[in-house]
Structures are given as C-alpha cells and as structure tokens.
Design a protein around this motif. Structure first.
Motif, PDB file in Angstrom:
ATOM      1  N   SER A 289       0.813  -1.208   0.000  1.00  0.00           N
ATOM      2  CA  SER A 289       0.000   0.000   0.000  1.00  0.00           C
ATOM      3  C   SER A 289       0.849   1.260   0.000  1.00  0.00           C
ATOM      4  CB  SER A 289      -0.914   0.010   1.230  1.00  0.00           C
ATOM      5  OG  SER A 289      -1.810  -1.058   1.171  1.00  0.00           O
ATOM      6  N   GLY A 290       2.136   1.127  -0.155  1.00  0.00           N
ATOM      7  CA  GLY A 290       3.016   2.291  -0.186  1.00  0.00           C
ATOM      8  C   GLY A 290       4.253   2.064   0.652  1.00  0.00           C
ATOM      9  N   SER A 291       5.135   3.022   0.589  1.00  0.00           N
ATOM     10  CA  SER A 291       6.381   2.942   1.349  1.00  0.00           C
ATOM     11  C   SER A 291       6.311   3.871   2.549  1.00  0.00           C
ATOM     12  CB  SER A 291       7.567   3.319   0.459  1.00  0.00           C
ATOM     13  OG  SER A 291       7.402   4.626  -0.065  1.00  0.00           O
ATOM     14  N   VAL A 292       6.870   3.418   3.664  1.00  0.00           N
ATOM     15  CA  VAL A 292       6.828   4.156   4.916  1.00  0.00           C
ATOM     16  C   VAL A 292       8.238   4.307   5.475  1.00  0.00           C
ATOM     17  CG1 VAL A 292       5.899   4.233   7.256  1.00  0.00           C
ATOM     18  CG2 VAL A 292       4.542   3.214   5.420  1.00  0.00           C
ATOM     19  N   LEU A 293       8.582   5.509   5.868  1.00  0.00           N
ATOM     20  CA  LEU A 293       9.836   5.766   6.565  1.00  0.00           C
ATOM     21  C   LEU A 293       9.499   5.987   8.040  1.00  0.00           C
ATOM     22  CD1 LEU A 293      12.879   6.434   6.747  1.00  0.00           C
ATOM     23  CD2 LEU A 293      12.281   8.810   6.203  1.00  0.00           C
ATOM     24  N   VAL A 294      10.091   5.183   8.906  1.00  0.00           N
ATOM     25  CA  VAL A 294       9.889   5.309  10.349  1.00  0.00           C
ATOM     26  C   VAL A 294      11.165   5.850  10.972  1.00  0.00           C
ATOM     27  CG1 VAL A 294       9.381   4.092  12.492  1.00  0.00           C
ATOM     28  CG2 VAL A 294       8.243   3.409  10.378  1.00  0.00           C
ATOM     29  N   ILE A 309       8.334  -2.933  18.761  1.00  0.00           N
ATOM     30  CA  ILE A 309       7.983  -2.053  17.641  1.00  0.00           C
ATOM     31  C   ILE A 309       8.716  -2.475  16.377  1.00  0.00           C
ATOM     32  CG2 ILE A 309       8.163   0.307  16.759  1.00  0.00           C
ATOM     33  CD1 ILE A 309       7.680   1.306  19.562  1.00  0.00           C
ATOM     34  N   VAL A 310      10.023  -2.713  16.494  1.00  0.00           N
ATOM     35  CA  VAL A 310      10.814  -3.109  15.327  1.00  0.00           C
ATOM     36  C   VAL A 310      10.287  -4.413  14.744  1.00  0.00           C
ATOM     37  CG1 VAL A 310      13.095  -3.919  14.593  1.00  0.00           C
ATOM     38  CG2 VAL A 310      12.901  -1.861  15.988  1.00  0.00           C
ATOM     39  N   SER A 311      10.002  -5.377  15.593  1.00  0.00           N
ATOM     40  CA  SER A 311       9.517  -6.676  15.113  1.00  0.00           C
ATOM     41  C   SER A 311       8.176  -6.547  14.403  1.00  0.00           C
ATOM     42  CB  SER A 311       9.385  -7.651  16.297  1.00  0.00           C
ATOM     43  OG  SER A 311      10.642  -7.885  16.897  1.00  0.00           O
ATOM     44  N   ARG A 312       7.254  -5.777  14.971  1.00  0.00           N
ATOM     45  CA  ARG A 312       5.938  -5.612  14.352  1.00  0.00           C
ATOM     46  C   ARG A 312       6.045  -4.925  12.992  1.00  0.00           C
ATOM     47  NH1 ARG A 312       1.146  -5.704  17.833  1.00  0.00           N
ATOM     48  NH2 ARG A 312       1.689  -6.580  19.858  1.00  0.00           N
ATOM     49  N   LEU A 313       6.915  -3.933  12.909  1.00  0.00           N
ATOM     50  CA  LEU A 313       7.081  -3.238  11.640  1.00  0.00           C
ATOM     51  C   LEU A 313       7.726  -4.138  10.601  1.00  0.00           C
ATOM     52  CD1 LEU A 313       8.193   0.303  12.862  1.00  0.00           C
ATOM     53  CD2 LEU A 313       6.026  -0.316  11.810  1.00  0.00           C
ATOM     54  N   GLU A 314       8.670  -4.978  11.024  1.00  0.00           N
ATOM     55  CA  GLU A 314       9.309  -5.900  10.081  1.00  0.00           C
ATOM     56  C   GLU A 314       8.341  -6.967   9.582  1.00  0.00           C
ATOM     57  OE1 GLU A 314      12.651  -7.364  12.261  1.00  0.00           O
ATOM     58  OE2 GLU A 314      13.988  -5.778  11.541  1.00  0.00           O
ATOM     59  N   GLU A 315       7.348  -7.314  10.398  1.00  0.00           N
ATOM     60  CA  GLU A 315       6.406  -8.362  10.032  1.00  0.00           C
ATOM     61  C   GLU A 315       5.320  -7.897   9.064  1.00  0.00           C
ATOM     62  OE1 GLU A 315       4.912  -9.571  13.774  1.00  0.00           O
ATOM     63  OE2 GLU A 315       6.770 -10.588  14.389  1.00  0.00           O
ATOM     64  N   ASP A 322      10.858   1.198   5.950  1.00  0.00           N
ATOM     65  CA  ASP A 322      12.278   1.481   6.175  1.00  0.00           C
ATOM     66  C   ASP A 322      12.400   2.139   7.543  1.00  0.00           C
ATOM     67  OD1 ASP A 322      14.961   1.967   6.022  1.00  0.00           O
ATOM     68  OD2 ASP A 322      14.827   3.564   4.524  1.00  0.00           O
ATOM     69  N   GLN A 323      13.098   1.464   8.463  1.00  0.00           N
ATOM     70  CA  GLN A 323      13.236   1.995   9.823  1.00  0.00           C
ATOM     71  C   GLN A 323      14.620   2.591  10.031  1.00  0.00           C
ATOM     72  OE1 GLN A 323      11.555  -0.486  13.041  1.00  0.00           O
ATOM     73  NE2 GLN A 323      11.261  -2.072  11.476  1.00  0.00           N
ATOM     74  N   ARG A 324      14.647   3.743  10.710  1.00  0.00           N
ATOM     75  CA  ARG A 324      15.917   4.391  11.076  1.00  0.00           C
ATOM     76  C   ARG A 324      15.776   4.878  12.519  1.00  0.00           C
ATOM     77  NH1 ARG A 324      19.372   5.886   6.907  1.00  0.00           N
ATOM     78  NH2 ARG A 324      20.224   7.558   8.211  1.00  0.00           N
ATOM     79  N   TRP A 325      16.468   4.180  13.420  1.00  0.00           N
ATOM     80  CA  TRP A 325      16.383   4.501  14.841  1.00  0.00           C
ATOM     81  C   TRP A 325      17.718   5.018  15.365  1.00  0.00           C
ATOM     82  CZ3 TRP A 325      11.766   4.196  17.396  1.00  0.00           C
ATOM     83  CH2 TRP A 325      10.754   3.483  16.766  1.00  0.00           C
ATOM     84  N   VAL A 326      17.642   5.846  16.387  1.00  0.00           N
ATOM     85  CA  VAL A 326      18.835   6.340  17.078  1.00  0.00           C
ATOM     86  C   VAL A 326      18.756   5.895  18.540  1.00  0.00           C
ATOM     87  CG1 VAL A 326      20.110   8.373  17.850  1.00  0.00           C
ATOM     88  CG2 VAL A 326      19.100   8.329  15.560  1.00  0.00           C
ATOM     89  N   ALA A 327      19.815   5.238  19.026  1.00  0.00           N
ATOM     90  CA  ALA A 327      19.882   4.775  20.415  1.00  0.00           C
ATOM     91  C   ALA A 327      20.615   5.808  21.265  1.00  0.00           C
ATOM     92  CB  ALA A 327      20.599   3.431  20.489  1.00  0.00           C
ATOM     93  N   LEU A 328      20.075   6.090  22.433  1.00  0.00           N
ATOM     94  CA  LEU A 328      20.721   7.005  23.372  1.00  0.00           C
ATOM     95  C   LEU A 328      21.221   6.236  24.589  1.00  0.00           C
ATOM     96  CD1 LEU A 328      18.329  10.117  23.445  1.00  0.00           C
ATOM     97  CD2 LEU A 328      20.381   9.774  22.072  1.00  0.00           C
ATOM     98  N   ILE A 372       7.036   9.494  12.736  1.00  0.00           N
ATOM     99  CA  ILE A 372       8.065   9.894  13.690  1.00  0.00           C
ATOM    100  C   ILE A 372       7.655   9.399  15.063  1.00  0.00           C
ATOM    101  CG2 ILE A 372       9.228  11.832  14.794  1.00  0.00           C
ATOM    102  CD1 ILE A 372       8.916  13.378  12.193  1.00  0.00           C
ATOM    103  N   CYS A 373       8.515   8.606  15.678  1.00  0.00           N
ATOM    104  CA  CYS A 373       8.202   8.005  16.967  1.00  0.00           C
ATOM    105  C   CYS A 373       9.037   8.661  18.071  1.00  0.00           C
ATOM    106  CB  CYS A 373       8.499   6.509  16.959  1.00  0.00           C
ATOM    107  SG  CYS A 373       7.595   5.630  15.646  1.00  0.00           S
TER     108      CYS A 373
END
Length: 373
Positions: A289-294, A309-315, A322-328, A372-373
């Motif tokens: 249904s389209g491409s999503v950038l998270v 969250i990552v697992s659900r989005l991958e499934e 396309d996921q891009r996360w930053v860890a603090l 944006i999460c």
C-alpha cells in the motif's frame, strides 16, 4: 481536522484563539504506566523527601533553588534529621552545590526513578515556572507516594487539594505541608491511595490509548463520510482482545481514499506503543500500500519497547517499511534492532535535532508516508 491537547487547561486557553472554539479540540492527557510504577511487596521502608527533575531545564533549577533556600530550612527547623534526595540528570555546579547541605543528597541520573518514588515518604514539586503537565507527579501518584506541589506544578492534572495531593505556593505553607505529611502516616496513606486511584482511572496508558483511538476513529470516520464512503472506520477486537483501528474495505469500484495514511496509536494492552497501519488501497495497488519511513529515538539504557515495535514493523506486509532509529546511552538490545539503528549517542540531544539529522540523511521524497516516533 482535530487539535489534541494534554489538559483541559490547555484546551481552554487554545479555544480562545480558534474560530470554532472547542469544536475540534480533543483532550488526550499525558499518561503513566501504573503497573510499572506500582509499589512492590519488596520495597524498603519509606524514608525522607524526594525531588525529581532534569536540571538542564530552567524551571527545575529554579524549583530546586526555591526548595533548598526557602522551603527546606523551615522543614529542618522542625525535623532536624529530615533528608532530601535529589534525583535527575543534567546536574551542573549550580545544582551540585546543595549536596551534603542540611541533609540534601544529590543522587543524579538513575536508570529508573521508580524505586526512588517507592522508597520515599513525600515527593515535592515546587515548580514556579513553565507549562504543561508534569509527568513526575503522575508517576508519583502511580507509585503511591504523596505529593506536595505548587498550584502551577499541578496545573493540567485533575487532582484536588487535600484529596489527591497538597498544594502550597508560599515557602512557609509548602514547608507546613511537608512536615504535616512526615508527621502523619494516616494522611500520607489516605492521599497516596486517592492519587493512585486517580492515576489508574484517568491517566493509565490503557485509558489514554482508548481516548486517542476514539479520537482517530472519529476523525478518520468523518473523512470517509466526506469522501462519500458507505463504510466508516471502527474499532474491532483482534484475536488477542486488543482494540485496533480498522479501515474496512470500500465497495467494489469505489474510488481510493486519498486521505488514507499511516497512523500511530497506543495499544491499550499491554500498555505499550504500537504502530498500526490502516490504508485504503487504490485500484492500482499490488502487494504493497506504499512505502513508509519510520524515524525514532529510544533510550537504550532504560526499559523500553523498541524490540516489539521493530519486530511488528518488520512483520508487516501491507507496506514497504524502512526503519531508522537512534539509540541514546547504550547499545541496541538485539541484532534485529541493531540492524535498523543508524546511530548510537552517549549524550543527551534534543529529539527534534536528532530527527532532523535523520531526515537530512535520506531522500524523504522517496516515501509515501513518514512516521516519527
């Protein structure tokens, strides 16, 4: 459209500047994980007074100075052995100068503040500046520790003086409230129990999630109606009993809904945020249904739900994600999360700055939706 605010006070203020007043305003309050903060049978005996704050925030600096210089000396005159624990990150020389003075102990940054709520007798919020609702008061409510706050500090929270907390704005009155709670266990227990029930009934994540879900359902349902659709968005239970927003298919031959998109909702159970995808596919749609950038940021050194969250989005098969996360302050918790973590930072950075840096690093025009999460 709708405008979401976090308190009735915020809505009342904003409504004065809107041509239709309250009509589009919905109150979706801040929430707290009541189960995560609830007292435990293994908690130590409660002792002393607690102050919580991030000390790069000027209102918190001012509150600590107000407490240490004008309120705490009055408490110590009546309770010479009283102790004050100061918990929070970002402490500088201005903050550290109070440690060791008159029973004040600077704890600094901690991995979880919950044990400190559960091990102290009183939590104080002598806030004199700033706006919004204070999450630390909701956390204290959930943890069963009575709160003394200024009127401004408790602004936006549906709490009544003498019932859910004690309110005072002048130094002597504030000190009197602290002393009163330290002296009287019955009052401490009565106020803490009422506040804990308020947190459960009004501010638990599940309750807030339901409010948010209903607001989205109303909003998107109105959009489908405006587009001439016969079916509307509705909440329905999945097999595991959780409520989700469901975009029902339109009758054959109906035009695609140009307003469809990706929404983020809070799942009432098990009280953690989940991204749900609900899009009406057009006639030309194939497998996606389209491409999503998270884009998102997570605190790796604290308990979090990034793995879920990552697992659900991958499934998902409804979108190309396309996921891009930053860890603090820590490494990713697993290989799968590490695979979508594009940066690890060991310093506190404003979220807006972090997200903007990620947006600048990709071709955002290549995506149909951005979350944006």
């Amino acid at each position: 459209d709708q405008v979401h605010v976090m308190s009735i006070d915020d809505g009342r203020y904003l409504a004065r500047f809107m041509s239709d007043g309250w009509r589009r305003i919905r109150v979706v309050p801040n929430g707290v994980d009541c189960e995560g903060y609830a007292p435990l049978s293994t908690d130590p005996e409660r002792q002393g007074v607690l102050f919580v704050g991030y000390f790069q925030n000027l209102p918190n600096q001012d509150a600590l100075e107000f407490l240490s210089n004008e309120i705490w000396p009055l408490v110590r005159r009546r309770f010479p052995d009283a102790t004050l624990s100061v918990v929070g990150s970002g402490a500088d020389a201005r903050t550290q100068r109070y440690t060791g003075k008159d029973g004040i102990r600077l704890v600094g940054e901690v991995s979880s503040v919950a044990p400190y709520y559960r091990s102290h007798q009183v939590m104080v919020a002598p806030i004199r500046a700033g706006s919004g609702t204070r999450l630390k008061i909701l956390e204290a409510f959930a943890a069963g520790i009575p709160v003394v706050s200024t009127s401004l500090g408790a602004e936006g929270i549906l709490a009544a003086d003498e019932q859910h907390l004690l309110l005072a704005d002048e130094p002597k009155d504030f000190a009197d409230c602290i002393v009163r709670l330290l002296r009287d266990q019955d009052i401490r227990q009565r106020i803490a129990a009422a506040a804990q029930e308020l947190a459960r009934s009004q501010y638990d994540w599940g309750r807030v999630a339901d409010t948010l879900r209903l607001s989205y359902t109303e909003l998107l349902g109105n959009r489908l109606d405006a587009a001439g659709k016969k079916n509307v968005l509705a909440g329905k239970p999945e097999n595991d009993g959780r409520a989700v927003l469901d975009a029902r298919e339109t009758p054959p031959g109906s035009p695609a809904d140009e307003n469809s998109g990706t929404i983020a909702v809070l799942d009432p159970e098990p009280r953690r945020p989940v991204v749900r995808r609900n899009v009406q596919p057009g006639p030309a749609s194939t497998s996606s249904s389209g491409s999503v950038l998270v884009l998102g940021v997570y605190l790796a050194h604290r308990p979090n739900n990034i793995q879920d969250i990552v697992s659900r989005l991958e499934e998902t098969r409804a979108f190309e994600v396309d996921q891009r996360w930053v860890a603090l302050f820590g490494d990713p918790p697993s290989e799968s999360v590490a695979g979508v973590t594009v940066d690890v930072l060991d310093r506190r950075v404003p979220k807006a700055e972090t997200i903007n840096n990620q947006i600048a690093a990709v071709d955002i025009q290549a995506y149909d939706y951005v979350v944006i999460c």
